[in-house]
Design a protein around this motif. Sequence first.
Motif, PDB file in Angstrom:
ATOM      1  N   TYR A 118       5.489   5.199   6.113  1.00 54.32           N
ATOM      2  CA  TYR A 118       4.089   4.774   5.906  1.00 54.32           C
ATOM      3  C   TYR A 118       3.503   4.257   7.217  1.00 54.32           C
ATOM      4  O   TYR A 118       2.386   4.606   7.586  1.00 54.32           O
ATOM      5  CB  TYR A 118       4.028   3.700   4.816  1.00 54.32           C
ATOM      6  CG  TYR A 118       2.626   3.240   4.511  1.00 54.32           C
ATOM      7  CD1 TYR A 118       1.832   3.934   3.604  1.00 54.32           C
ATOM      8  CD2 TYR A 118       2.085   2.114   5.128  1.00 54.32           C
ATOM      9  CE1 TYR A 118       0.538   3.523   3.326  1.00 54.32           C
ATOM     10  CE2 TYR A 118       0.802   1.697   4.866  1.00 54.32           C
ATOM     11  CZ  TYR A 118       0.031   2.398   3.972  1.00 54.32           C
ATOM     12  OH  TYR A 118      -1.247   1.993   3.693  1.00 54.32           O
TER      13      TYR A 118
ATOM     14  N   PRO B 282       0.910  13.446   4.531  1.00 57.04           N
ATOM     15  CA  PRO B 282       0.422  13.495   3.149  1.00 57.04           C
ATOM     16  C   PRO B 282      -0.796  14.401   2.981  1.00 57.04           C
ATOM     17  O   PRO B 282      -1.660  14.475   3.842  1.00 57.04           O
ATOM     18  CB  PRO B 282       0.074  12.043   2.839  1.00 57.04           C
ATOM     19  CG  PRO B 282      -0.050  11.351   4.144  1.00 57.04           C
ATOM     20  CD  PRO B 282       0.746  12.133   5.136  1.00 57.04           C
ATOM     21  N   ASP B 283      -0.815  15.075   1.832  1.00 58.49           N
ATOM     22  CA  ASP B 283      -1.957  15.896   1.449  1.00 58.49           C
ATOM     23  C   ASP B 283      -2.530  15.390   0.123  1.00 58.49           C
ATOM     24  O   ASP B 283      -3.034  16.151  -0.680  1.00 58.49           O
ATOM     25  CB  ASP B 283      -1.542  17.367   1.332  1.00 58.49           C
ATOM     26  CG  ASP B 283      -2.753  18.301   1.387  1.00 58.49           C
ATOM     27  OD1 ASP B 283      -3.825  17.856   1.832  1.00 58.49           O
ATOM     28  OD2 ASP B 283      -2.618  19.469   0.980  1.00 58.49           O
ATOM     29  N   GLU B 284      -2.342  14.107  -0.106  1.00 55.20           N
ATOM     30  CA  GLU B 284      -2.923  13.445  -1.265  1.00 55.20           C
ATOM     31  C   GLU B 284      -3.005  11.962  -0.952  1.00 55.20           C
ATOM     32  O   GLU B 284      -2.302  11.452  -0.079  1.00 55.20           O
ATOM     33  CB  GLU B 284      -2.084  13.655  -2.533  1.00 55.20           C
ATOM     34  CG  GLU B 284      -0.733  12.979  -2.518  1.00 55.20           C
ATOM     35  CD  GLU B 284       0.032  13.131  -3.823  1.00 55.20           C
ATOM     36  OE1 GLU B 284      -0.585  13.366  -4.871  1.00 55.20           O
ATOM     37  OE2 GLU B 284       1.269  13.007  -3.781  1.00 55.20           O
ATOM     38  N   GLU B 285      -3.907  11.293  -1.651  1.00 59.11           N
ATOM     39  CA  GLU B 285      -4.010   9.846  -1.517  1.00 59.11           C
ATOM     40  C   GLU B 285      -3.719   9.238  -2.881  1.00 59.11           C
ATOM     41  O   GLU B 285      -4.377   9.571  -3.867  1.00 59.11           O
ATOM     42  CB  GLU B 285      -5.415   9.449  -1.047  1.00 59.11           C
ATOM     43  CG  GLU B 285      -5.536   7.984  -0.711  1.00 59.11           C
ATOM     44  CD  GLU B 285      -6.903   7.635  -0.144  1.00 59.11           C
ATOM     45  OE1 GLU B 285      -7.409   6.554  -0.502  1.00 59.11           O
ATOM     46  OE2 GLU B 285      -7.448   8.438   0.633  1.00 59.11           O
TER      47      GLU B 285
ATOM     48  N   LYS C 116      -3.649   5.906  -5.026  1.00 61.04           N
ATOM     49  CA  LYS C 116      -4.236   4.560  -5.017  1.00 61.04           C
ATOM     50  C   LYS C 116      -3.196   3.502  -5.347  1.00 61.04           C
ATOM     51  O   LYS C 116      -2.302   3.717  -6.161  1.00 61.04           O
ATOM     52  CB  LYS C 116      -5.386   4.466  -6.033  1.00 61.04           C
ATOM     53  CG  LYS C 116      -6.537   5.400  -5.747  1.00 61.04           C
ATOM     54  CD  LYS C 116      -7.326   4.936  -4.554  1.00 61.04           C
ATOM     55  CE  LYS C 116      -8.506   5.852  -4.315  1.00 61.04           C
ATOM     56  NZ  LYS C 116      -9.021   5.810  -3.003  1.00 61.04           N
TER      57      LYS C 116
ATOM     58  N   GLY D 121       3.757  10.398   4.626  1.00 58.97           N
ATOM     59  CA  GLY D 121       3.991  10.130   3.224  1.00 58.97           C
ATOM     60  C   GLY D 121       5.468  10.324   2.946  1.00 58.97           C
ATOM     61  O   GLY D 121       6.161  11.027   3.694  1.00 58.97           O
TER      62      GLY D 121
ATOM     63  N   ILE E  82       4.474   9.903  -2.320  1.00 64.81           N
ATOM     64  CA  ILE E  82       3.631  11.069  -2.038  1.00 64.81           C
ATOM     65  C   ILE E  82       4.428  12.315  -2.411  1.00 64.81           C
ATOM     66  O   ILE E  82       5.588  12.462  -2.038  1.00 64.81           O
ATOM     67  CB  ILE E  82       3.218  11.110  -0.549  1.00 64.81           C
ATOM     68  CG1 ILE E  82       2.449   9.836  -0.164  1.00 64.81           C
ATOM     69  CG2 ILE E  82       2.431  12.371  -0.220  1.00 64.81           C
ATOM     70  CD1 ILE E  82       1.120   9.642  -0.898  1.00 64.81           C
TER      71      ILE E  82
ATOM     72  N   ARG F  65       2.906   4.266  -1.216  1.00 70.76           N
ATOM     73  CA  ARG F  65       3.032   4.910  -2.518  1.00 70.76           C
ATOM     74  C   ARG F  65       3.860   6.173  -2.365  1.00 70.76           C
ATOM     75  O   ARG F  65       3.943   6.757  -1.276  1.00 70.76           O
ATOM     76  CB  ARG F  65       1.648   5.318  -3.068  1.00 70.76           C
ATOM     77  CG  ARG F  65       0.792   4.130  -3.464  1.00 70.76           C
ATOM     78  CD  ARG F  65       1.163   3.694  -4.827  1.00 70.76           C
ATOM     79  NE  ARG F  65       1.283   2.399  -5.306  1.00 70.76           N
ATOM     80  CZ  ARG F  65       1.956   1.339  -4.873  1.00 70.76           C
ATOM     81  NH1 ARG F  65       2.589   1.344  -3.768  1.00 70.76           N
ATOM     82  NH2 ARG F  65       2.006   0.242  -5.541  1.00 70.76           N
TER      83      ARG F  65
ATOM     84  N   ASN G 166       0.785  -1.244   0.000  1.00 68.05           N
ATOM     85  CA  ASN G 166       0.000   0.000   0.000  1.00 68.05           C
ATOM     86  C   ASN G 166       0.812   1.288   0.000  1.00 68.05           C
ATOM     87  O   ASN G 166       0.286   2.341  -0.333  1.00 68.05           O
ATOM     88  CB  ASN G 166      -0.961   0.001   1.195  1.00 68.05           C
ATOM     89  CG  ASN G 166      -2.042  -1.038   1.027  1.00 68.05           C
ATOM     90  OD1 ASN G 166      -2.575  -1.222  -0.060  1.00 68.05           O
ATOM     91  ND2 ASN G 166      -2.358  -1.744   2.092  1.00 68.05           N
TER      92      ASN G 166
END
Length: 169
Positions: free
Chosen positions: A107, A149-152, A154, A112, A13, A11, A9
Amino acid sequence: METLLTIINRRSIRKYKPVKIEEEKINLLLKAAMYAPSAMNLKPWHFIVINSEEVIKQTVKSVPHAEMIKQSGNAILICGDSSVEKNESWLIQDCSAATQNILLAAYDLGLGSCWIAVHGMNDMVKNLKTQFNLPDEIIPFALVAFGYPDEEVKTEQRFKEEKIHYNNW
């Protein structure tokens, strides 16, 4: 199973919230890095924590594709010591393992992170050596940006059976 889920999971960032990272979390990232496997257990790594706004600005000048550290406000420069590990291939592998541990630990800590390549880009290596006044034997390997993080991003399917070979090609 938690480790496997972290691996799957996690990623890269590139957008971060303007929130200060707790010193305890930074120390845990560094601790994770230092528990990485190392060829002959030489542990040829050194780490520079970057969290000063002025140093971040200079680092982005040294490594233009590290722009996201302006937003994260935090980075770790992973360096290898060629006086400790003389085999460059092993030095790269050791620093890679330390870098991966930082990414996985980030993580796990709710942070992030993004691996920013440096090694092999001679201009950037030279820039960082000058910027941080690194001794000749210390080689900049990678930067890791980290923060809240300020984004997700996928998770995508990366498991490909056609990439697997048993006992021969």
